[in-house]
Design a protein around this motif. Structure first.
Motif, PDB file in Angstrom:
ATOM      1  N   SER A 137      -3.606  -1.298  -3.431  1.00  0.00           N
ATOM      2  CA  SER A 137      -4.385  -0.139  -3.876  1.00  0.00           C
ATOM      3  C   SER A 137      -3.640   1.174  -3.657  1.00  0.00           C
ATOM      4  CB  SER A 137      -5.730  -0.095  -3.155  1.00  0.00           C
ATOM      5  OG  SER A 137      -5.529   0.024  -1.759  1.00  0.00           O
ATOM      6  N   LYS A 138      -2.671   1.172  -2.745  1.00  0.00           N
ATOM      7  CA  LYS A 138      -1.891   2.373  -2.444  1.00  0.00           C
ATOM      8  C   LYS A 138      -0.406   2.047  -2.574  1.00  0.00           C
ATOM      9  CE  LYS A 138      -5.249   3.382   1.099  1.00  0.00           C
ATOM     10  NZ  LYS A 138      -5.464   3.121   2.499  1.00  0.00           N
ATOM     11  N   ASN A 149       4.940   4.257   3.245  1.00  0.00           N
ATOM     12  CA  ASN A 149       3.734   5.066   3.112  1.00  0.00           C
ATOM     13  C   ASN A 149       2.936   5.002   4.416  1.00  0.00           C
ATOM     14  OD1 ASN A 149       1.299   6.267   2.437  1.00  0.00           O
ATOM     15  ND2 ASN A 149       1.092   5.178   0.494  1.00  0.00           N
ATOM     16  N   PRO A 150       2.689   6.144   5.080  1.00  0.00           N
ATOM     17  CA  PRO A 150       1.936   6.124   6.334  1.00  0.00           C
ATOM     18  C   PRO A 150       0.479   5.707   6.158  1.00  0.00           C
ATOM     19  CG  PRO A 150       2.446   8.386   5.692  1.00  0.00           C
ATOM     20  CD  PRO A 150       3.154   7.480   4.731  1.00  0.00           C
ATOM     21  N   ASP A 151      -0.050   5.757   4.931  1.00  0.00           N
ATOM     22  CA  ASP A 151      -1.412   5.275   4.689  1.00  0.00           C
ATOM     23  C   ASP A 151      -1.462   3.747   4.639  1.00  0.00           C
ATOM     24  OD1 ASP A 151      -2.378   7.855   4.540  1.00  0.00           O
ATOM     25  OD2 ASP A 151      -2.218   7.950   2.336  1.00  0.00           O
ATOM     26  N   VAL A 152      -0.330   3.117   4.440  1.00  0.00           N
ATOM     27  CA  VAL A 152      -0.259   1.649   4.419  1.00  0.00           C
ATOM     28  C   VAL A 152       0.289   1.128   5.747  1.00  0.00           C
ATOM     29  CG1 VAL A 152       0.783  -0.362   3.291  1.00  0.00           C
ATOM     30  CG2 VAL A 152       0.037   1.599   1.908  1.00  0.00           C
ATOM     31  N   TYR A 153       1.417   1.694   6.167  1.00  0.00           N
ATOM     32  CA  TYR A 153       2.069   1.289   7.419  1.00  0.00           C
ATOM     33  C   TYR A 153       1.720   2.329   8.478  1.00  0.00           C
ATOM     34  CZ  TYR A 153       4.626  -1.495   4.042  1.00  0.00           C
ATOM     35  OH  TYR A 153       4.945  -2.359   3.028  1.00  0.00           O
ATOM     36  N   ARG A 154       0.656   2.082   9.197  1.00  0.00           N
ATOM     37  CA  ARG A 154       0.102   3.075  10.127  1.00  0.00           C
ATOM     38  C   ARG A 154       0.908   3.175  11.415  1.00  0.00           C
ATOM     39  NH1 ARG A 154      -5.399   0.573   8.555  1.00  0.00           N
ATOM     40  NH2 ARG A 154      -5.820   1.709   6.640  1.00  0.00           N
ATOM     41  N   ASP A 160      -2.246  -1.857   5.934  1.00  0.00           N
ATOM     42  CA  ASP A 160      -3.352  -1.938   4.987  1.00  0.00           C
ATOM     43  C   ASP A 160      -2.804  -2.350   3.612  1.00  0.00           C
ATOM     44  OD1 ASP A 160      -5.576  -1.664   3.404  1.00  0.00           O
ATOM     45  OD2 ASP A 160      -5.658   0.514   3.535  1.00  0.00           O
ATOM     46  N   TYR A 161      -2.898  -3.645   3.308  1.00  0.00           N
ATOM     47  CA  TYR A 161      -2.460  -4.165   2.014  1.00  0.00           C
ATOM     48  C   TYR A 161      -3.655  -4.392   1.092  1.00  0.00           C
ATOM     49  CZ  TYR A 161       2.184  -5.225   3.930  1.00  0.00           C
ATOM     50  OH  TYR A 161       3.441  -5.126   4.481  1.00  0.00           O
TER      51      TYR A 161
END
Length: 168
Positions: A137-138, A149-154, A160-161
């Motif tokens: 989604s991102k 991406n920090p929204d995926v790899y926190r 968040d996949y």
């Protein structure tokens, strides 16, 4: 002497007439059509290629109208054509909700000066993948250096996949 000039003139006219493109002759032909899925940036696009079969007139352009997989108005792109071009690539904006095994309509118009229609091409493109099942989604990366991406790899180490959603 006068007869030679008349014959030469008639011969020149015949040669010039032979060089003219027939009104119904295609200017371009479809040479490729595909969906491109780029999971790194979470984007899908239509890509259609045309091969030139006759010279493009000065001021001509190609306009492609792609069916919107989310519904609503078609996605329209326009590209100027130049006489030296041998190949034309028409790419849609980013897509959402592409479904596997569903044909999507594509209409291409080649338009000349004064918006005169020179050629129309109708086709479909069918994906062999379902975007919601394989695309995140991102975007997985951001920026020109493919930074995670920090929204995926926190920062806390979680990932968040989540798959793309909100499709009709």
């Amino acid at each position: 002497m006068m007869m030679r000039r008349v014959l030469a003139f008639v011969f020149a006219l015949l040669l010039l007439a032979g060089c003219q493109r027939e009104a119904d002759a295609p200017i371009a032909e479809l040479s490729g059509r595909v969906f491109i899925f780029n999971y790194r940036v979470a984007a899908a696009n239509y890509v259609v290629t045309l091969r030139k079969t006759a010279p493009f007139p000065e001021g001509a352009y190609a306009e492609a109208s792609f069916e919107n997989p989310q519904g609503g108005d078609p996605l329209v792109v326009r590209q100027k054509l130049f006489p030296a071009m041998e190949k034309v690539v028409l790419e849609s904006p980013d897509l959402k909700c592409v479904r596997k095994d569903r044909p999507y309509a594509v209409s291409i118009r080649i338009v000349g000066i004064n918006d005169s229609l020179l050629q129309a091409i109708e086709t479909t493109i069918t994906s062999n993948m379902d975007q919601a099942e394989m695309m995140p989604s991102k975007p997985l990366v951001v920026g020109p250096g493919y930074t995670p991406n920090p929204d995926v790899y926190r920062a806390d180490g979680s990932v968040d996949y989540a798959k793309a959603a909100n499709c009709p």
